[in-house]
Design a protein around this motif. Structure first.
Motif, PDB file in Angstrom:
ATOM      1  N   ASP A   1       0.813  -1.208   0.000  1.00  0.00           N
ATOM      2  CA  ASP A   1       0.000   0.000   0.000  1.00  0.00           C
ATOM      3  C   ASP A   1       0.855   1.271   0.000  1.00  0.00           C
ATOM      4  N   LEU A   2       1.956   1.268   0.758  1.00  0.00           N
ATOM      5  CA  LEU A   2       2.795   2.457   0.837  1.00  0.00           C
ATOM      6  C   LEU A   2       3.358   2.834  -0.525  1.00  0.00           C
ATOM      7  N   LEU A   3       3.628   1.828  -1.344  1.00  0.00           N
ATOM      8  CA  LEU A   3       4.176   2.107  -2.670  1.00  0.00           C
ATOM      9  C   LEU A   3       3.153   2.793  -3.552  1.00  0.00           C
ATOM     10  N   TRP A   4       1.860   2.427  -3.390  1.00  0.00           N
ATOM     11  CA  TRP A   4       0.829   3.128  -4.172  1.00  0.00           C
ATOM     12  C   TRP A   4       0.746   4.585  -3.727  1.00  0.00           C
ATOM     13  N   ARG A   5       0.834   4.856  -2.429  1.00  0.00           N
ATOM     14  CA  ARG A   5       0.782   6.231  -1.956  1.00  0.00           C
ATOM     15  C   ARG A   5       1.974   7.031  -2.482  1.00  0.00           C
ATOM     16  N   TRP A   6       3.109   6.374  -2.559  1.00  0.00           N
ATOM     17  CA  TRP A   6       4.302   7.011  -3.132  1.00  0.00           C
ATOM     18  C   TRP A   6       4.067   7.325  -4.608  1.00  0.00           C
ATOM     19  N   LYS A   7       3.553   6.354  -5.354  1.00  0.00           N
ATOM     20  CA  LYS A   7       3.258   6.560  -6.767  1.00  0.00           C
ATOM     21  C   LYS A   7       2.222   7.673  -6.947  1.00  0.00           C
ATOM     22  N   ASP A   8       1.204   7.674  -6.108  1.00  0.00           N
ATOM     23  CA  ASP A   8       0.167   8.691  -6.190  1.00  0.00           C
ATOM     24  C   ASP A   8       0.767  10.080  -5.975  1.00  0.00           C
TER      25      ASP A   8
END
Length: 444
Positions: A359-366
């Motif tokens: 999940d943290l990687l999606w927030r980073w990508k976002d």
């Protein structure tokens, strides 16, 4: 013809296509324009999609406006003309580009960022929905979602293509249709010709991607080369039929067919061959970037990350060509961070053979994607609001013609007669007469 008409006191740069690199050129031009040069953008669309956020849009995380750059507003900020049209022919000798339904445009410098078009090699491909251009796919997707939510009919969707784009699309669609997939009413199939998925990714990344696809209920079909698309579904080389209600194409794209008559050097797939300075081979005045550009020595995958990096190089080289400064070479990054969207707010990060998901990687990508898009919405639209403190390079002379006094957009930027008439009606009669005489004396 007068000398002024033969040698206009500006240089015309025409950008054809609203791709990532051209959007960056316009954004950088807005912050640091080159007086004496006139910029024109030609695009059939008034908005251009940012490819990094498209899976999130399909999944429902972003709106259409979140994922698209407003080209008209961007042109206004850059002081550039915007022409909504499709290009269909280049005459390098006359330095003209022909447009469908509009007069041709002359150019001193031309840049192509027109992307790629869906490949139609498969028999029956006219029955399928291509993923690109997204402007055509998104209305289909919206109607499909409405149909699924209004009816209880079963639905089988098939995505042909096992690259990163096909995987991201399959996971995004599966997330948006999660309830229907869980109940068994909707099926999402991902069909690809090889064992490896996503193609071109290391083993660990492929394992993580397959785990995410399985978690979302996407049905994988490995080693299933599609031979034909029919009204019943898709057939492979062995004649096996996979029944589907709708087929979507995420296969390799091809170059726009109109480039074949452009007199430019093209590779075997029809893309424009360029040197390291992004110039078309044998043409110092024509540039190409993004998916439509092909580096013969080291072909690059068709990925938005390269176009984004080419934007600043193109911006510099267009200006340097006019001002006589040295051009810069584009050197594609050999390793970069790749972030794959996984339907829900999860992502897979891949670099140098290492892959992780969460999940943290999606927030980073976002955060990365929204920051990139913010650079286009923060631009001042009114040119007089632009800061004057930063020194600017000025194109003062070209071919012996002084350019330092040129500050307007030229006669092509004048308002139409009807618009002007309505505006002048608000003035006192005496003022109207003065303005009408002045306008009538201008060259039409």
């Amino acid at each position: 013809m007068s000398e002024m008409q033969e040698h206009p006191n500006y240089q015309d740069i025409v950008l054809v296509g609203g791709g990532h690199a051209h959007a960056i050129v316009l954004q950088m031009w807005a912050m640091n324009p080159l007086p004496g040069a006139r910029l024109t953008l030609v695009s059939p669309q008034v908005q251009t999609a940012y490819s990094g956020m498209l899976p999130g849009m399909v999944a429902g995380h972003y709106s259409l406006d979140d994922t698209h750059i407003d080209l008209i507003r961007l042109c206004r900020a850059a002081g550039a003309r915007f022409v909504q049209a499709c290009a269909h022919h280049i005459d390098p000798e006359e330095r003209k580009i022909s447009l469908l339904g509009r007069p041709p445009l002359e150019y001193d410098l031309l840049s192509l960022d027109v992307g790629a078009t869906p490949a139609r090699e498969l028999p029956g491909s006219e029955l399928a929905i291509p993923i690109k251009p997204i402007g055509h796919f998104y209305p289909f997707w919206q109607k499909l979602l409405q149909h699924v939510h209004k009816t209880r009919a079963p639905l089988k969707l098939g995505i042909v293509g096992g690259g990163a784009g096909g995987c991201e699309l399959a996971m995004a669609m599966a997330h948006a249709l999660e309830e229907q997939i869980y109940s068994g009413r909707v099926q999402v199939h991902l069909i690809h010709a090889t064992e490896r998925i996503p193609q071109g990714y290391p083993l660990l990344a492929r394992k993580l991607a397959e785990r995410e696809l399985d978690r979302l209920g996407v049905q994988l079909h490995h080693n299933w080369p599609v031979q034909e698309i029919t009204e019943q579904g898709v057939r492979n080389k062995c004649g096996d039929l996979l029944e589907l209600d709708q087929v979507l194409l995420s296969t390799n794209a091809c170059a726009p067919p109109w480039l074949a008559d452009s007199q430019l050097a093209l590779d075997e797939k029809g893309f424009v061959l360029v040197d390291r300075r992004l110039r078309a081979q044998g043409r110092q005045e024509i540039f190409a970037c993004g998916d439509v550009a092909s580096f013969s020595a080291e072909p690059l995958p068709k990925a938005g990350v390269y176009a984004v990096r080419q934007g600043p190089i193109l911006f510099h080289n267009l200006r340097a060509t006019l001002t006589g400064h040295p051009l810069k070479s584009y050197r594609p990054q050999k390793s970069f961070l790749s972030l794959l969207s996984c339907g829900g707010k999860r992502a897979i990060a891949v670099r140098n053979g290492i892959a992780v998901s969460g999940d943290l990687l999606w927030r980073w990508k976002d955060h990365i994607d929204r920051t990139f898009m913010q650079r286009f919405s923060d631009l001042p639209v009114a040119m007089e609001e632009m800061p004057e403190a930063q020194p600017r390079e000025v194109l003062t002379q070209r071919n012996g013609i002084s350019l330092s006094g040129m500050r307007c957009n030229g006669c092509g930027a004048k308002v139409g007669a009807e618009v002007l008439r309505r505006a002048l009606q608000k003035l006192p009669p005496s003022s109207q007469n003065i303005f009408y005489v002045a306008w009538a004396m201008m060259p039409q």
